[in-house]
Each structure stands twice: as C-alpha cells, then as structure tokens.
Design a protein around this motif. Structure first.
Motif, mmCIF file in Angstrom:
data_model
loop_
_atom_site.group_PDB
_atom_site.id
_atom_site.type_symbol
_atom_site.label_atom_id
_atom_site.label_comp_id
_atom_site.label_asym_id
_atom_site.label_seq_id
_atom_site.Cartn_x
_atom_site.Cartn_y
_atom_site.Cartn_z
ATOM 1 N N VAL A 30 0.826 -1.215 0.000
ATOM 2 C CA VAL A 30 0.000 0.000 0.000
ATOM 3 C C VAL A 30 0.863 1.270 0.000
ATOM 4 O O VAL A 30 0.421 2.330 -0.421
ATOM 5 N N GLY A 31 2.100 1.116 0.477
ATOM 6 C CA GLY A 31 3.010 2.258 0.459
ATOM 7 C C GLY A 31 3.432 2.757 1.833
ATOM 8 O O GLY A 31 3.800 3.922 1.999
ATOM 9 N N LYS A 32 3.453 1.861 2.809
ATOM 10 C CA LYS A 32 3.807 2.270 4.173
ATOM 11 C C LYS A 32 5.226 2.828 4.246
ATOM 12 O O LYS A 32 5.448 3.908 4.794
HETATM 13 P P1 GDP Z 1 4.606 -1.238 1.909
HETATM 14 O O1 GDP Z 1 4.707 -2.690 1.615
HETATM 15 O O2 GDP Z 1 3.252 -0.885 2.414
HETATM 16 O O3 GDP Z 1 5.712 -0.715 2.764
HETATM 17 O O4 GDP Z 1 4.697 -0.502 0.483
HETATM 18 P P2 GDP Z 1 5.955 0.231 -0.195
HETATM 19 O O5 GDP Z 1 6.156 1.565 0.405
HETATM 20 O O6 GDP Z 1 7.103 -0.702 -0.214
HETATM 21 O O7 GDP Z 1 5.375 0.463 -1.661
HETATM 22 C C1 GDP Z 1 4.997 -0.607 -2.507
HETATM 23 C C2 GDP Z 1 5.090 -0.142 -3.955
HETATM 24 O O8 GDP Z 1 4.160 0.904 -4.182
HETATM 25 C C3 GDP Z 1 6.458 0.408 -4.299
HETATM 26 O O9 GDP Z 1 6.767 0.024 -5.612
HETATM 27 C C4 GDP Z 1 6.262 1.906 -4.209
HETATM 28 O O10 GDP Z 1 7.118 2.628 -5.052
HETATM 29 C C5 GDP Z 1 4.815 2.049 -4.659
HETATM 30 N N1 GDP Z 1 4.204 3.250 -4.046
HETATM 31 C C6 GDP Z 1 4.204 3.613 -2.760
HETATM 32 N N2 GDP Z 1 3.543 4.767 -2.594
HETATM 33 C C7 GDP Z 1 3.116 5.152 -3.812
HETATM 34 C C8 GDP Z 1 2.370 6.280 -4.297
HETATM 35 O O11 GDP Z 1 1.974 7.183 -3.570
HETATM 36 N N3 GDP Z 1 2.100 6.302 -5.641
HETATM 37 C C9 GDP Z 1 2.509 5.319 -6.486
HETATM 38 N N4 GDP Z 1 2.207 5.449 -7.762
HETATM 39 N N5 GDP Z 1 3.229 4.264 -6.061
HETATM 40 C C10 GDP Z 1 3.524 4.173 -4.750
#
Ligand code: GDP
Length: 325
Positions: free
Chosen positions: A59-61
């Motif tokens: 999700v983008g954490k």
């Molecule tokens: P986590 O698993 O929740 O920590 O997610 P990540 O921060 O690692 O993000 C997962 C993927 O989503 C990565 O490829 C990021 O670059 C992408 N991502 C995160 N935030 C955004 C955003 O605001 N916009 C877009 N387009 N991609 C995002």
C-alpha cells in the motif's frame, strides 16, 4: 546502568540502540537491567506524538514513512520509526522497518529507524515495541511512528499503544470493503488513500468517498473524533501536510475533551494487566512441578478419564503449593 540512562536522556543514539537491544533481549539479567533503565527514564517519557500506521503490504507504508518522516524532520521534529511484525525473523530479514526501504530517512540525523524485533508471539513483540517507544521518547524523539502490516490482531495491539491510528488504503475498487472486513476501519481514526497520482486521482477520490460512506455505518469507537479520510501520494510526497494537520487536529480534539490523558492512562494500566497475564502464564509453564505433572494429566484428559476442569484445578493447586514451599 544509570550511565546508560544519562546518555539516553541526553539524546545519544548509540545509547538508544543499546537500550532497545536490552529491552529486546530474552536474557533474564538483561530484562532486569531493562526494567531498571525504564524506571530510571520514566519521567522523561510521554512527550511524543504516538502514531500507529497500518495497511496491507504494497500500500506504500515505507514510502509514506520516508516522505512523511522527511517532511517532519524538515520542520524540526525528531522522528522515530518502530515496526511490529510478528511474522518476521532477524535471519529472514524483517519486512517492516527495514532501513533500506526508508531511503534518505535512514541516514537523517533527526530520524531513528528500528526494525521489528525477531519473531515471537505477537504479545511479546508488542511488549518490546511499547518499551522501545518509551525509550525513544526518553531520547527526545517527539514523533514516534509504529508501523504494522494490516492483519487483524496487530491493529488492536497497536491501537492500545498509540495516540492516533492511521490506515493507508489503496484507491482500487473493493479495497474499502476489504478494510471493513479486516476490522481495519474499527480502529482507524485517519484514513489515507495513497497512490493518488499518475491518473489515479479520480479513483482515489472515489475510494475516499466510499470510505467516508462506509465509516458512517460504524458507531465510532472514539466518541470525540469523527474519522477523517484523506487522499495523497507518498511517492510524490503530496498530502504529508494534510496528514500532519489531521494528526494534530485529532490531538487537539482529544485534549479538549479530556480524552487524551485518559486514553494514555488507560493504555498504561492495560499494558500492566497484559503483562501480568503473560508473566503468570510464562512462569506457570516454566515451573518444574507443572512440567512434570502436565503430560500425565493431559493424557488423562485426552482419554476421558479426568474432567478438564478437575485437571486444570489440580495444576493450579500444584503450582500454588510449589510457590509457597
Ligand atoms: P509497503 O509494503 O506498504 O511498505 O509498500 P511500499 O512503500 O514498499 O510500496 C509498494 C510499492 O508501491 C512500491 O513500488 C512503491 O514505489 C509504490 N508506491 C508507494 N507509494 C506510492 C504512491 O503514492 N504512488 C505510487 N504510484 N506508487 C507508490
């Protein structure tokens, strides 16, 4: 020990890292030292905005923590990030709080990132995280973000240690319903629909409206705050200001209602109760008398020759007796 406490309170990062290692250690002498240290620094704790952050993997954490953390340190805040991930082990590499995922924030002198302690029961991991949170506060961090994967039980545990609970959501259709199913919305006080960029803005706004509508179906668990739904882009760093505004508005609303201190007091007492339960069980299971009596009683219960209630009563009686012998 008091030297470590002094260094910790003066903001020494190496001392903070050492103190957290002590808290995470399973060695009895380390645990004793950790308790002494926590007692020493207790009066310096409580000063941070404690933020819980959750959301499904992807999700983008970590991207948001990077952007939000940098936004905050630029404003002069000192930001600590702790992770709760019961599924990770040190050897496998922690999924959450991984410094390599935090980019520039990992080398920011005003940020401190600590990966999840090694796997254990969720209760064990969260206990270590709670104590690490206090240590970060003692070291002068005024914003502490506790990151967790959005999977059931961890939300409840995290809600029990933070001032405000933020859920990251995806703009995709159906995710808002997924959030409801998972009980995520039950604790979320601020919802941030992420990835509102690259042509996704309209979808994100629609998801936000759907979420708002869904939230109205719930009786808010917090009577002093109506959950807020925001949209933004962690990747482009958009929405970090509105997220911080929502967090501070939440704090003001809670303080105005007298609920801020009340929540912290309840949480503290709750931690103690949870710890008593965990410690009693731990010691019960470790008792030599129990360990030798347990297999026999279990097999009697298994083959139906002894009622479970009678076996339980005998075990407790045995434990009580050995404790006073
Ligand atoms: P986590 O698993 O929740 O920590 O997610 P990540 O921060 O690692 O993000 C997962 C993927 O989503 C990565 O490829 C990021 O670059 C992408 N991502 C995160 N935030 C955004 C955003 O605001 N916009 C877009 N387009 N991609 C995002």
């Amino acid at each position: 020990m008091s030297e470590l406490a002094d260094r910790l309170v003066s903001g020494d990062r190496a001392a903070l890292a050492r103190a957290i290692t002590l808290v995470e250690s399973t060695r009895a002498d380390h645990q004793g030292d950790a308790r002494a240290l926590l007692t020493d620094v207790m009066e310096h704790t409580g000063g941070a905005v404690r933020i819980g952050l959750t959301g499904v993997p992807g999700v983008g954490k970590s991207t948001l923590i990077k952007a939000f953390g940098t936004f905050l340190t630029r404003q002069g805040h000192k930001v600590a990030v702790l992770a709760v991930d019961p599924s990770s082990t040190r050897t496998k590499g922690s999924i959450l709080g991984d410094k390599t995922r935090m980019g520039a924030l990992a080398t920011d002198p005003d940020a401190f990132i600590r990966p999840s302690p090694s796997a254990g029961t969720l209760g064990g991991v969260t206990r270590k995280t709670r104590e690490s949170l206090l240590l970060c506060e003692a070291a002068g961090f005024d914003v502490v973000i506790i990151e967790t994967v959005g999977v059931g039980q961890s939300e409840t545990e995290i809600a029990g240690m933070v001032d405000v609970f933020v859920a990251l959501m995806l703009p995709g259709a159906g995710d808002e319903l997924q959030g409801i199913k998972k009980g995520l919305l039950e604790h979320a006080e601020i919802l941030f629909v992420n990835k509102a960029d690259g042509g996704n803005e309209k979808r994100a706004r629609r998801a936000a409206r759907d979420l708002e509508a869904a939230l109205h179906l719930f009786t808010p668990t917090n009577p002093h705050w109506q959950p807020k739904v925001l949209t933004g882009s962690a990747l482009e760093g958009r929405g970090m200001d509105t997220l911080w505004e929502a967090i501070t508005a939440h704090r003001r609303a809670m303080q105005a209602a007298g609920a801020f201190d009340a929540r912290r007091r309840e949480q503290q007492v709750g931690w103690m109760r949870a710890m008593v339960e965990a410690m009693v069980l731990e010691r019960f299971k470790a008792s030599p008398a129990i360990r030798s009596a347990l297999p026999g009683l279990e097999s009697d219960v298994a083959d139906g020759s002894l009622p479970a209630s009678e076996a339980a009563e005998r075990l407790i009686a045995l434990w009580t007796k050995t404790r006073f012998d």
